[in-house]
Design an enzyme around this catalytic site. Structure first.
Site, PDB file in Angstrom:
ATOM      1  N   SER A 236      -2.396 -37.361 -30.584  1.00  0.00           N
ATOM      2  CA  SER A 236      -2.242 -38.762 -30.182  1.00  0.00           C
ATOM      3  C   SER A 236      -1.309 -38.897 -28.982  1.00  0.00           C
ATOM      4  O   SER A 236      -1.550 -39.692 -28.068  1.00  0.00           O
ATOM      5  CB  SER A 236      -1.715 -39.605 -31.344  1.00  0.00           C
ATOM      6  OG  SER A 236      -2.690 -39.720 -32.360  1.00  0.00           O
ATOM      7  N   HIS A 271       3.537 -45.298 -33.851  1.00  0.00           N
ATOM      8  CA  HIS A 271       2.535 -45.264 -32.784  1.00  0.00           C
ATOM      9  C   HIS A 271       2.709 -46.449 -31.840  1.00  0.00           C
ATOM     10  O   HIS A 271       2.655 -46.303 -30.616  1.00  0.00           O
ATOM     11  CB  HIS A 271       1.116 -45.289 -33.386  1.00  0.00           C
ATOM     12  CG  HIS A 271       0.615 -43.938 -33.778  1.00  0.00           C
ATOM     13  ND1 HIS A 271      -0.455 -43.343 -33.157  1.00  0.00           N
ATOM     14  CD2 HIS A 271       1.032 -43.066 -34.717  1.00  0.00           C
ATOM     15  CE1 HIS A 271      -0.674 -42.158 -33.705  1.00  0.00           C
ATOM     16  NE2 HIS A 271       0.216 -41.971 -34.667  1.00  0.00           N
TER      17      HIS A 271
END
Length: 401
Positions: A236, A271
């Site tokens: 990610s 995130h």
């Protein structure tokens, strides 16, 4: 306009003195970088650094003809010995413009951090923008036209600055973006080249002479990229890094929210906090309409494995009877529709997925079914991407592109 980079490193250079890190240990020979300093047409010196005269001589140039020395930031490295005959170094107040005897015009650009950027225009009209380490312009107009011919800046340290320059038009499709002020935060060599290419930028060794306004192929940024890897491999982060210099990004979160699951909420928060504040977020598994939209911001899809979970839920893939009675065909149709949309999309797309077929064989039939379907989805999606990356232990391996 002739530009010689006497150094391309951070103020302390690369390797840093007495630093034991792996990047510094490998930054030897042609990978060593002195503190960044630019010699423009042998008449203007931007940043006076230790050993500038020797660096110029090694590059086949001289500082004898320098008529102006300008500093972009306070010097905090080793002591600087000013070569004999060199004019005193100074800084220009923000917004002020100098016209040199050589015919160059130099305008000071205000920064969002301590330091000064300089816009240099040659007598023939070529335009260069040079920014200090850790700096982003604070005074460019929202509609900057035409774009600069060359921008020399801290790409690795301030990727958001490059994104802003693109959003205002200061950096265009033909702008040659050169990364300088390089420090040990990013691995030197091929990994640095790969990361910069993903941002549409490049770097050159110390002593390189470039010609502002001369055509140079700008690194080709892949339009569709698939990033795969195991859990906590860094996939990610790698995907986000590939779009951090884009002016607009839509982050497509396929995981949604989960009531009563604080660990999942913490993952989502981490995130979200890591992403640039200018990015927008959409929580949806309805990817096909987004891919079919013409134009619009770049898409970061995180992740395909959760999209597949949702798709299998919808077709009843976990129930043997429903799976055999049309569920398998329905899933194939959903996957085929997604792959076709990726093939036809005009948008820049970076998608994240998981590599789950390399470990222990799942103990349940449903687990094996999910593993197999994700493998098929990854292969089909990857076939439509210009670049495919495998991330292992934080290291990105290029499988395609």
């Amino acid at each position: 306009m002739e530009l010689t980079l006497l150094g391309t490193g951070a103020p302390l250079g690369l390797p840093r003195p007495e630093c034991p890190c792996a990047v510094c240990a490998s930054s030897r020979g042609d990978r060593a970088r002195a503190a960044t300093s630019l010699l423009v047409d042998e008449s203007l010196l931007l940043d006076l650094t230790p050993g500038a005269a020797l660096a110029a001589a090694r590059a086949g140039h001289s500082l004898v003809g320098v008529r102006q020395v300008l500093l972009t930031h306070p010097h905090d490295g080793p002591a600087v010995e000013v070569p004999a005959g060199l004019p005193a170094a100074g800084r220009v107040p923000d917004g002020r413009e100098l016209t040199l005897i050589s015919g160059h015009r130099v305008r000071a650009v205000s920064m969002d951090s301590p330091g000064t950027g300089y816009e240099v225009t040659s007598p023939d009209g070529e335009r260069l923008l040079y920014l200090p380490p850790g700096g982003s312009p604070a005074g460019l107009p929202d509609d900057h036209r035409p774009p600069y011919d060359m921008v020399v800046m801290d790409v690795t340290g301030r990727s958001d600055a490059l994104a802003r320059l693109r959003s205002t038009g200061a950096v265009g499709a033909s702008t040659d973006v050169i990364a300088v002020h390089l420090d040990h935060a990013v691995p030197n060599g091929a990994e640095l080249d790969r990361r910069l290419a993903a941002a549409g930028a490049r770097t050159v060794p110390d002593g390189t002479t470039l010609y502002v306004g001369e055509y140079h192929a700008v690194p080709d940024v892949p339009r569709r990229t698939l990033v795969t890897g195991g859990a906590r491999s860094g996939k990610s982060v790698e995907a986000e890094r590939r779009l951090e210099t884009f002016p607009e990004v839509l982050y497509v979160a396929t995981g949604g929210t989960r009531e009563g699951d604080p660990e999942w909420a913490q993952r989502v928060t981490l995130h979200r906090d890591r992403r640039p504040g200018s990015w927008r977020t959409a929580e949806t598994c309805d990817l096909v309409p987004l891919l079919r939209e013409d134009g619009g911001p770049a898409l970061l899809i995180d992740c395909l494995s959760l999209w597949l979970t949702d798709a299998m839920d919808r077709v009843g893939a976990w129930d043997e009877e429903r799976w055999a009675d049309g569920g398998q065909e329905a899933l194939r149709e959903r996957v085929g529709e997604l792959v076709a949309a990726v093939r036809a999309t005009s948008r820049t797309v970076v998608a994240v997925t998981n590599e789950v077929g390399s470990g222990v064989v799942p103990a349940t039939a449903s687990g094996r079914r999910y593993r197999d379907e994700l493998g098929r989805l990854n292969a089909a999606f990857g076939d439509e991407c210009e670049q495919v990356l495998l991330v292992v232990s934080g290291q990105a391996l290029v499988l395609r592109g």
